[in-house]
Design a protein around this motif. Structure first.
Motif, PDB file in Angstrom:
ATOM      1  N   GLU A   1       1.275   3.987   9.932  1.00 42.18           N
ATOM      2  CA  GLU A   1       0.119   4.520  10.666  1.00 42.18           C
ATOM      3  C   GLU A   1       0.561   5.346  11.874  1.00 42.18           C
ATOM      4  O   GLU A   1      -0.084   6.320  12.236  1.00 42.18           O
ATOM      5  CB  GLU A   1      -0.857   3.407  11.074  1.00 42.18           C
ATOM      6  CG  GLU A   1      -0.319   2.333  11.989  1.00 42.18           C
ATOM      7  CD  GLU A   1       0.301   1.164  11.232  1.00 42.18           C
ATOM      8  OE1 GLU A   1       0.721   1.346  10.062  1.00 42.18           O
ATOM      9  OE2 GLU A   1       0.385   0.064  11.819  1.00 42.18           O
ATOM     10  N   ASP A   2       1.713   4.953  12.465  1.00 42.09           N
ATOM     11  CA  ASP A   2       2.198   5.735  13.604  1.00 42.09           C
ATOM     12  C   ASP A   2       2.747   7.091  13.153  1.00 42.09           C
ATOM     13  O   ASP A   2       2.611   8.090  13.846  1.00 42.09           O
ATOM     14  CB  ASP A   2       3.264   4.957  14.381  1.00 42.09           C
ATOM     15  CG  ASP A   2       2.688   3.683  14.988  1.00 42.09           C
ATOM     16  OD1 ASP A   2       1.495   3.723  15.380  1.00 42.09           O
ATOM     17  OD2 ASP A   2       3.395   2.664  15.038  1.00 42.09           O
TER      18      ASP A   2
ATOM     19  N   TYR B   1      -2.531   3.192   1.718  1.00 40.02           N
ATOM     20  CA  TYR B   1      -3.367   4.400   1.747  1.00 40.02           C
ATOM     21  C   TYR B   1      -4.039   4.533   3.117  1.00 40.02           C
ATOM     22  O   TYR B   1      -4.010   5.602   3.745  1.00 40.02           O
ATOM     23  CB  TYR B   1      -4.423   4.313   0.645  1.00 40.02           C
ATOM     24  CG  TYR B   1      -5.222   5.578   0.430  1.00 40.02           C
ATOM     25  CD1 TYR B   1      -4.769   6.569  -0.435  1.00 40.02           C
ATOM     26  CD2 TYR B   1      -6.441   5.782   1.073  1.00 40.02           C
ATOM     27  CE1 TYR B   1      -5.500   7.721  -0.657  1.00 40.02           C
ATOM     28  CE2 TYR B   1      -7.180   6.929   0.873  1.00 40.02           C
ATOM     29  CZ  TYR B   1      -6.702   7.900   0.000  1.00 40.02           C
ATOM     30  OH  TYR B   1      -7.432   9.046  -0.206  1.00 40.02           O
ATOM     31  N   CYS B   2      -4.603   3.418   3.598  1.00 39.89           N
ATOM     32  CA  CYS B   2      -5.245   3.435   4.920  1.00 39.89           C
ATOM     33  C   CYS B   2      -4.209   3.685   6.015  1.00 39.89           C
ATOM     34  O   CYS B   2      -4.440   4.490   6.920  1.00 39.89           O
ATOM     35  CB  CYS B   2      -5.958   2.114   5.191  1.00 39.89           C
ATOM     36  SG  CYS B   2      -7.337   1.801   4.094  1.00 39.89           S
ATOM     37  N   ASN B   3      -3.072   2.994   5.930  1.00 40.61           N
ATOM     38  CA  ASN B   3      -1.999   3.186   6.913  1.00 40.61           C
ATOM     39  C   ASN B   3      -1.645   4.664   7.007  1.00 40.61           C
ATOM     40  O   ASN B   3      -1.485   5.217   8.090  1.00 40.61           O
ATOM     41  CB  ASN B   3      -0.715   2.449   6.502  1.00 40.61           C
ATOM     42  CG  ASN B   3      -0.817   0.938   6.641  1.00 40.61           C
ATOM     43  OD1 ASN B   3      -0.016   0.211   6.068  1.00 40.61           O
ATOM     44  ND2 ASN B   3      -1.790   0.456   7.389  1.00 40.61           N
ATOM     45  N   GLN B   4      -1.501   5.288   5.838  1.00 41.39           N
ATOM     46  CA  GLN B   4      -1.083   6.677   5.809  1.00 41.39           C
ATOM     47  C   GLN B   4      -2.098   7.587   6.496  1.00 41.39           C
ATOM     48  O   GLN B   4      -1.761   8.654   6.987  1.00 41.39           O
ATOM     49  CB  GLN B   4      -0.848   7.132   4.354  1.00 41.39           C
ATOM     50  CG  GLN B   4       0.213   8.215   4.221  1.00 41.39           C
ATOM     51  CD  GLN B   4      -0.120   9.464   4.987  1.00 41.39           C
ATOM     52  OE1 GLN B   4      -1.195  10.040   4.809  1.00 41.39           O
ATOM     53  NE2 GLN B   4       0.781   9.912   5.868  1.00 41.39           N
ATOM     54  N   ARG B   5      -3.330   7.144   6.529  1.00 42.99           N
ATOM     55  CA  ARG B   5      -4.351   7.949   7.221  1.00 42.99           C
ATOM     56  C   ARG B   5      -4.457   7.571   8.704  1.00 42.99           C
ATOM     57  O   ARG B   5      -5.396   7.952   9.377  1.00 42.99           O
ATOM     58  CB  ARG B   5      -5.712   7.782   6.535  1.00 42.99           C
ATOM     59  CG  ARG B   5      -5.753   8.252   5.084  1.00 42.99           C
ATOM     60  CD  ARG B   5      -5.405   9.721   4.933  1.00 42.99           C
ATOM     61  NE  ARG B   5      -5.578  10.168   3.568  1.00 42.99           N
ATOM     62  CZ  ARG B   5      -4.599  10.495   2.744  1.00 42.99           C
ATOM     63  NH1 ARG B   5      -3.339  10.428   3.161  1.00 42.99           N
ATOM     64  NH2 ARG B   5      -4.845  10.895   1.522  1.00 42.99           N
ATOM     65  N   GLY B   6      -3.526   6.712   9.149  1.00 44.54           N
ATOM     66  CA  GLY B   6      -3.514   6.369  10.572  1.00 44.54           C
ATOM     67  C   GLY B   6      -4.267   5.098  10.907  1.00 44.54           C
ATOM     68  O   GLY B   6      -4.494   4.804  12.074  1.00 44.54           O
TER      69      GLY B   6
ATOM     70  N   GLY C   1      -5.193  -4.720  -2.382  1.00 45.83           N
ATOM     71  CA  GLY C   1      -3.865  -4.367  -2.838  1.00 45.83           C
ATOM     72  C   GLY C   1      -3.036  -3.725  -1.744  1.00 45.83           C
ATOM     73  O   GLY C   1      -3.571  -3.146  -0.800  1.00 45.83           O
ATOM     74  N   GLU C   2      -1.729  -3.837  -1.885  1.00 44.83           N
ATOM     75  CA  GLU C   2      -0.836  -3.170  -0.936  1.00 44.83           C
ATOM     76  C   GLU C   2      -1.055  -1.664  -0.970  1.00 44.83           C
ATOM     77  O   GLU C   2      -0.901  -0.987   0.041  1.00 44.83           O
ATOM     78  CB  GLU C   2       0.618  -3.487  -1.278  1.00 44.83           C
ATOM     79  CG  GLU C   2       1.024  -4.846  -0.758  1.00 44.83           C
ATOM     80  CD  GLU C   2       2.388  -5.267  -1.237  1.00 44.83           C
ATOM     81  OE1 GLU C   2       3.167  -4.385  -1.659  1.00 44.83           O
ATOM     82  OE2 GLU C   2       2.654  -6.476  -1.193  1.00 44.83           O
ATOM     83  N   ASP C   3      -1.417  -1.162  -2.143  1.00 38.17           N
ATOM     84  CA  ASP C   3      -1.652   0.274  -2.250  1.00 38.17           C
ATOM     85  C   ASP C   3      -2.844   0.714  -1.412  1.00 38.17           C
ATOM     86  O   ASP C   3      -2.815   1.767  -0.786  1.00 38.17           O
ATOM     87  CB  ASP C   3      -1.878   0.673  -3.716  1.00 38.17           C
ATOM     88  CG  ASP C   3      -0.571   0.682  -4.491  1.00 38.17           C
ATOM     89  OD1 ASP C   3       0.495   0.648  -3.845  1.00 38.17           O
ATOM     90  OD2 ASP C   3      -0.631   0.712  -5.735  1.00 38.17           O
ATOM     91  N   GLN C   4      -3.896  -0.132  -1.401  1.00 33.32           N
ATOM     92  CA  GLN C   4      -5.062   0.196  -0.576  1.00 33.32           C
ATOM     93  C   GLN C   4      -4.688   0.198   0.906  1.00 33.32           C
ATOM     94  O   GLN C   4      -5.081   1.083   1.649  1.00 33.32           O
ATOM     95  CB  GLN C   4      -6.173  -0.845  -0.795  1.00 33.32           C
ATOM     96  CG  GLN C   4      -7.019  -0.582  -2.015  1.00 33.32           C
ATOM     97  CD  GLN C   4      -8.031  -1.686  -2.209  1.00 33.32           C
ATOM     98  OE1 GLN C   4      -7.732  -2.862  -2.037  1.00 33.32           O
ATOM     99  NE2 GLN C   4      -9.242  -1.312  -2.569  1.00 33.32           N
ATOM    100  N   ILE C   5      -3.905  -0.812   1.276  1.00 28.04           N
ATOM    101  CA  ILE C   5      -3.497  -0.910   2.684  1.00 28.04           C
ATOM    102  C   ILE C   5      -2.623   0.290   3.066  1.00 28.04           C
ATOM    103  O   ILE C   5      -2.821   0.905   4.111  1.00 28.04           O
ATOM    104  CB  ILE C   5      -2.710  -2.216   2.928  1.00 28.04           C
ATOM    105  CG1 ILE C   5      -3.532  -3.400   2.447  1.00 28.04           C
ATOM    106  CG2 ILE C   5      -2.237  -2.313   4.375  1.00 28.04           C
ATOM    107  CD1 ILE C   5      -4.117  -4.291   3.451  1.00 28.04           C
TER     108      ILE C   5
ATOM    109  N   ALA D   1       6.572   9.018   4.349  1.00 27.18           N
ATOM    110  CA  ALA D   1       5.339   8.451   4.897  1.00 27.18           C
ATOM    111  C   ALA D   1       5.538   7.028   5.405  1.00 27.18           C
ATOM    112  O   ALA D   1       4.676   6.474   6.079  1.00 27.18           O
ATOM    113  CB  ALA D   1       4.231   8.490   3.845  1.00 27.18           C
ATOM    114  N   GLY D   2       6.669   6.413   5.052  1.00 36.09           N
ATOM    115  CA  GLY D   2       6.987   5.095   5.607  1.00 36.09           C
ATOM    116  C   GLY D   2       6.554   3.900   4.778  1.00 36.09           C
ATOM    117  O   GLY D   2       6.368   2.809   5.308  1.00 36.09           O
ATOM    118  N   LYS D   3       6.400   4.076   3.485  1.00 38.07           N
ATOM    119  CA  LYS D   3       5.994   2.939   2.650  1.00 38.07           C
ATOM    120  C   LYS D   3       7.086   1.868   2.639  1.00 38.07           C
ATOM    121  O   LYS D   3       8.247   2.152   2.360  1.00 38.07           O
ATOM    122  CB  LYS D   3       5.695   3.414   1.225  1.00 38.07           C
ATOM    123  CG  LYS D   3       4.970   2.362   0.416  1.00 38.07           C
ATOM    124  CD  LYS D   3       4.460   2.903  -0.898  1.00 38.07           C
ATOM    125  CE  LYS D   3       3.594   1.844  -1.559  1.00 38.07           C
ATOM    126  NZ  LYS D   3       3.063   2.262  -2.834  1.00 38.07           N
TER     127      LYS D   3
END
Lengths: 481, 250
Positions: free
Chosen positions: B73-74, A433-438, A427-431, B48-50
């Motif tokens: 991510e950045d 979530y990971c993005n937000q953690r860097g 899901g986009e939400d999973q992605i 957060a950039g969503k």
């Protein structure tokens, strides 16, 4: 202690190259088409004994009467069997003189897989420094095995050197008439591996086709026979994580495993044949018959990671003939772009207290179709048979498909059969979530896919698992975004 | 630390943020309150950039840098952390593995080598103690089968691990019992310093008893309609949001 390739290579770096071991064969190819003369010619070319020639001819006769199966959930243009050349001797001449001439995309993939430069050359068909040739590696490897009485050689060699074993077992698990492609393979098989583990012997290292002498050019009709005698154990690795670019479009292999009383065979495969380009052009058709027979208290485990081929049609199966025998099937099948896979297993319970486990993980991306097809059959005499099946599908994007076709035939009331299936989507939400953690999107997908595949990856031998994990990441690169 | 100028954002055709102005300095704690649907979570997601949200007007600056073209991510690598209201499950990926990946990705972005395993383990031990997390918990699949409280505690554990400059806690208090609330708040307080800032998004005054804000803002219909100190939260608790809605309508 399990030997790794690296350790072996290191050990051998200091040893001298045993020159002259290899006989150079000039490349020659038969004319296209298939008839009795061709079958006889193949057998003759390989200097086979008469019984083998007759066996091939019998297979050819059976094949002629058969029609190509159409029940699988795959669509492809049927091969023209008269347009294929059925014999091509290994070509020893390098295709390229240096790596600069090789497709940069292929090299990029090698780099990502962490394959050494010399090995890259070898895989891409570049002339290799003489010291790096695997012949010397293989020779030492063979010596260690010979001390234990283990036979590990090409099937052609086995037909000549150990005819009694080949004659006794070939075609006993996958009969010539088993199916269209098995019959074809039986008639024209080019080469393959043979392995025999004597009574009570635990094979001290993972047997990998990588080490087999003359392994180049086993061709499109590979034949493998593994026999584990009473109380023995062997772990066998087939395939390679490096992408195999092959000009042969049709591959129809047969693998037969025989586990005698109290024996155990672990058979792991990583298949990464050319899947075709992003538009779905080209790619290998992989129609494989793999089956194992378990005698009393024996165990056979199939583990496979399938990422390549345009069309895959493959059901590694276990015949649980002996009482208390165990069959296992762990599979990850990845399809991307226009790939199609119809894969699964058959667990045939004949003996009492037989047990089987099926864990299948299908990952579909792009416009691909991924099917699990499995049969659990419990014979009327198979008291207390048990099966557990779990089929999970992971979808990426909206244009791919995942299908599950489980078949259950239970003829004994004491049977216990469990089947679980799940389908999920990245899901986009999973992605996010990971993005937000860097963690960027590619890495996030890799993480999610590896998590999904973990139960199967864990069943692979350590070194292989790491490579397989990287392979999964590469196969799915660019599939979301 | 964070400066938001006249921020407008929409999802599909629906405008949700309609001109947000907010300045958060290092060392400060800001609370954002407001009724359901006022745009609190959207604001957090936009910071957060969503990508689902389209910024139509205005800017978000982090330490003076416009984040407009910065990938999520950045932003994370630059020190933005969002504690999710509904953390997602990632089956088969352990909390430890996930954190290891996150930390090393951030390090990679800064040109650093992977954190040595020994240091990683030490950090995990330290931070899990801070949040009174059982270590068995860390080998479980991320958020899979976690209770509401476990999920939120895990979010704050991740925050502790990543040591962000700007932490946004989106309804971290929902689903927490009083003991868990105390542990989570205690964790946040210990992580607070003069160099970082926290934005707490909440419905209720309850969490603010533990994490005391320097400023409280009330969001309504995509705008900040009132700002004040911690007493504003008490007032809201007492009077509800209706009086503010009326005030804003005038």
């Amino acid at each position: 202690m399990a030997y790794t390739e690296e350790e072996l290579k290191k050990e051998l770096e200091t040893k001298e190259y045993e020159y002259g071991f290899y006989t150079d064969i000039e490349s020659d190819t038969f004319p296209n088409g298939l008839n009795e003369e061709i079958v006889i010619a193949i057998s003759k070319k390989k200097e086979e004994p008469e019984w083998m020639t007759l066996w091939r001819l019998e297979s050819f006769k059976i094949w002629k009467e058969m029609v190509e199966p159409e029940w699988a959930n795959v669509r492809y243009e049927k091969p023209d069997f008269q347009a294929i050349s059925y014999y091509s001797a290994p070509n020893k001449k390098p295709k390229y003189n240096s790596l600069d001439e090789v497709d940069p995309e292929l090299l990029d993939t090698f780099k990502k897989l962490g394959i050494s430069l010399d090995e890259q050359k070898k895989l891409a068909g570049v002339a290799v420094d003489i010291v790096m040739d695997s012949v010397s590696v293989a020779t030492t490897f063979k010596k260690t095995l010979a001390e234990k009485g283990i036979i590990f050689c090409s099937i052609s060699e086995a037909i000549k050197e150990h005819p009694e074993l080949v004659k006794k077992y070939i075609g006993t698990v996958v009969p010539q008439k088993d199916n269209f492609y098995a019959a074809l393979n039986s008639a024209v098989f080019s080469d393959g591996s043979f392995c025999y583990i004597p009574k009570g012997v635990k094979c001290p290292m993972e047997l990998s086709t990588y080490f087999r002498i003359n392994q180049a050019g086993t061709g499109q009709f590979e034949r493998t026979l593994v026999i584990a005698d009473e109380g023995s154990y062997v772990s066998y690795l087939e395939g390679c994580t490096a992408p195999s670019r092959d000009e042969n479009q049709l591959h129809a292999a047969v693998v037969e495993l025989i586990a005698l009383d109290d024996a155990e065979i672990k058979y792991s495969t990583v298949q990464n044949w050319f899947p075709g380009n992003k538009e779905g052009k080209g790619g290998v058709y992989n129609f494989v018959t793999k089956r194992g027979l378990c005698e009393k208290n024996a165990k056979i485990s199939w583990t496979q990671v399938e990422t390549g081929s345009a069309v895959t049609w493959k059901y590694p199966s276990c015949i649980l003939k002996g009482d208390n025998s165990i069959g296992e099937f762990y599979s990850i099948a990845v399809t991307n772009n226009y790939q199609q896979a119809d894969t699964g297993t058959k667990m045939i319970h004949l003996g009492k207290n037989t047990r089987s486990t099926i864990i299948s993980k299908g990952i579909s991306a792009g416009k691909s179709q991924n099917s699990y097809r499995g049969l659990v059959q419990v014979n009327s005499r198979a008291e207390n048979a048990r099966n557990f099946s779990q089929c999970d599908s992971l979808l990426m994007g909206n244009e791919c498909g995942a299908h599950t076709f489980p078949y259950i035939e239970a003829k004994n009331k004491s049977a216990q059969i469990e089947h679980e299936a799940t389908t999920s989507k990245i899901g986009e939400d999973q992605i996010f979530y990971c993005n937000q953690r860097g963690i960027d999107t590619e890495k996030a997908i890799a993480l999610i896919v590896n998590g999904f595949s973990k139960e199967v990856l864990n069943k692979l031998p350590m070194e292989f698992a790491v490579e397989a994990q990287k392979l999964l990441e590469i196969s799915l690169e660019g599939s979301v975004g | 630390m964070l400066k938001i100028n006249n921020l407008h954002a929409r999802v599909e055709d629906k405008e949700i943020l309609k001109g947000i102005n907010l300045t958060v300095n290092a060392g400060e704690v800001h609370a954002i309150m407001g009724p359901n649907g006022s745009g609190k979570s959207t604001l957090a997601s936009v910071i957060a950039g969503k990508e689902e949200f389209e910024v139509t007007k205005g800017e978000v600056f982090l330490e003076g840098e416009n984040l407009e073209d910065t990938a999520p991510e950045d932003r994370a690598h630059k020190g933005v952390f969002l504690s999710f209201q509904y953390p997602v499950e990632i089956p088969g990926v352990s909390v430890t593995n996930f954190m290891k990946t996150a930390i090393n990705e951030s390090r990679k972005a800064k040109g650093l080598e992977d954190m040595p395993a020994k240091d990683m383990l030490k950090l995990i031990r330290e931070k899990s103690e801070l949040l009174e997390i059982d270590r068995k918990f860390l080998s479980r699949s991320l958020n899979e089968g976690f209770s509401g409280g476990e999920k939120k505690r895990n979010e704050i554990f991740q925050m502790a691990m990543l040591e962000p400059k700007l932490a946004i806690l989106d309804e971290t208090d929902s689903g927490l019992d009083i003991d868990a609330l105390r542990i989570v708040a205690n964790g946040v307080n210990k992580l607070k310093s003069k160099d970082n800032a926290v934005i707490v998004i909440t419905h209720y005054q309850r969490l603010l008893e533990y994490i005391v804000p320097d400023y409280v803002h009330v969001l309504h219909n995509g705008k900040i309609v009132k700002s004040g100190d911690k007493d504003l939260a008490l007032e809201l608790e007492e009077k509800g949001y209706d009086w503010l809605k009326q005030e804003a309508a005038v």
